[in-house]
Write a protein that holds these residues in place. Structure first.
Motif, short mmCIF file in Angstrom:
data_model
loop_
_atom_site.label_atom_id
_atom_site.label_comp_id
_atom_site.label_asym_id
_atom_site.label_seq_id
_atom_site.Cartn_x
_atom_site.Cartn_y
_atom_site.Cartn_z
N ILE A 120 -2.53 12.53 3.87
CA ILE A 120 -3.65 13.01 3.09
C ILE A 120 -4.34 11.92 2.29
O ILE A 120 -5.54 12.03 2.03
CB ILE A 120 -3.25 14.17 2.17
N SER A 121 -3.65 10.87 1.90
CA SER A 121 -4.32 9.86 1.10
C SER A 121 -3.51 8.57 1.08
O SER A 121 -2.29 8.59 1.26
CB SER A 121 -4.51 10.36 -0.34
N ALA A 122 -4.21 7.46 0.84
CA ALA A 122 -3.54 6.17 0.72
C ALA A 122 -4.33 5.28 -0.23
O ALA A 122 -5.51 5.51 -0.50
CB ALA A 122 -3.41 5.50 2.08
N ILE A 123 -3.64 4.23 -0.71
CA ILE A 123 -4.25 3.30 -1.65
C ILE A 123 -3.69 1.91 -1.39
O ILE A 123 -2.49 1.77 -1.09
CB ILE A 123 -3.99 3.76 -3.10
N LEU A 131 -1.30 11.38 -7.56
CA LEU A 131 -2.24 12.15 -6.76
C LEU A 131 -2.73 13.30 -7.62
O LEU A 131 -1.95 14.18 -7.97
CB LEU A 131 -1.61 12.66 -5.47
N GLN A 132 -4.02 13.24 -7.96
CA GLN A 132 -4.64 14.32 -8.72
C GLN A 132 -5.18 15.33 -7.73
O GLN A 132 -5.99 14.98 -6.86
CB GLN A 132 -5.77 13.77 -9.60
N LEU A 133 -4.75 16.58 -7.87
CA LEU A 133 -5.16 17.64 -6.97
C LEU A 133 -6.06 18.61 -7.73
O LEU A 133 -5.61 19.23 -8.70
CB LEU A 133 -3.95 18.41 -6.44
N ALA A 187 0.85 -1.17 0.00
CA ALA A 187 0.00 0.00 0.00
C ALA A 187 0.89 1.24 0.00
O ALA A 187 2.01 1.20 0.53
CB ALA A 187 -0.90 0.00 1.23
N MET A 188 0.40 2.29 -0.61
CA MET A 188 1.17 3.52 -0.72
C MET A 188 0.34 4.70 -0.22
O MET A 188 -0.90 4.65 -0.20
CB MET A 188 1.57 3.76 -2.18
N ALA A 189 1.04 5.76 0.15
CA ALA A 189 0.36 6.93 0.70
C ALA A 189 1.03 8.21 0.22
O ALA A 189 2.18 8.20 -0.21
CB ALA A 189 0.36 6.87 2.22
N TRP A 190 0.28 9.28 0.33
CA TRP A 190 0.81 10.63 0.14
C TRP A 190 0.66 11.38 1.46
O TRP A 190 -0.39 11.28 2.12
CB TRP A 190 0.05 11.36 -0.96
N VAL A 191 1.70 12.11 1.80
CA VAL A 191 1.66 12.99 2.96
C VAL A 191 2.18 14.35 2.50
O VAL A 191 2.78 14.47 1.44
CB VAL A 191 2.51 12.45 4.13
N CYS A 248 5.44 10.98 -1.27
CA CYS A 248 4.81 9.66 -1.23
C CYS A 248 5.63 8.78 -0.29
O CYS A 248 6.80 9.07 0.00
CB CYS A 248 4.70 9.04 -2.61
N ALA A 249 5.00 7.71 0.18
CA ALA A 249 5.66 6.82 1.13
C ALA A 249 5.01 5.45 1.07
O ALA A 249 3.85 5.30 0.69
CB ALA A 249 5.57 7.38 2.54
N LYS A 250 5.77 4.44 1.47
CA LYS A 250 5.24 3.09 1.61
C LYS A 250 4.43 2.97 2.89
O LYS A 250 4.68 3.69 3.87
CB LYS A 250 6.38 2.07 1.67
#
Length: 125
Positions: free
Chosen positions: A48-51, A81-83, A33-37, A96-98
């Motif tokens: 802010i978001s993860a998938i 990440l679409q903003l 899974a990946m995320a944006w911070v 982005c981060a794991k």
């Protein structure tokens, strides 16, 4: 060596849009899974978001829900990440981060050491 490289940031007017990309290397991207911070000057890091690994489960912070969209292309080892409808409060360095744990399910925590160098998003008129 595991690496995440973010890109796509820039200067945009309020109400504008950007698409951020994060290319992964050095690990089995499709299993994580990946995320944006993001981090604004003088403020703590904000998730802010993860998938999830397959891309069918997505998660958003209330501050961006309905405006931002996370997606991924495992063949390209890339998370996006679409903003949209950007606000001045969205100004920050985006990373982005794991996920903190292997397995593909979003656990709610990131591997902070996996963050890339970030991409700056500045929302200003």
């Amino acid at each position: 060596v595991e690496r995440l490289v973010e890109s796509g940031g820039g200067l945009v007017q309020p109400g504008g849009s950007l698409t951020l990309s994060c290319v992964a290397s050095g690990f089995t991207f499709s299993s994580w899974a990946m995320a944006w911070v993001r981090q604004a000057p003088g403020k703590p890091v904000e998730w802010i978001s993860a998938i999830n690994s397959g891309g069918w489960n997505t998660y958003y912070a209330d501050s961006v829900k309905g405006r931002f969209t996370i997606s991924r292309d495992n063949a390209k080892r890339t998370v996006y990440l679409q903003l949209n409808s950007l606000k001045t409060d969205d100004t920050a360095m985006y990373y982005c981060a794991k996920d903190a744990k292997y397995g593909g399910v979003w656990t709610g925590a990131i591997d902070d050491g996996s963050r890339g160098q970030g991409t700056q998003v500045t929302v200003s008129s």
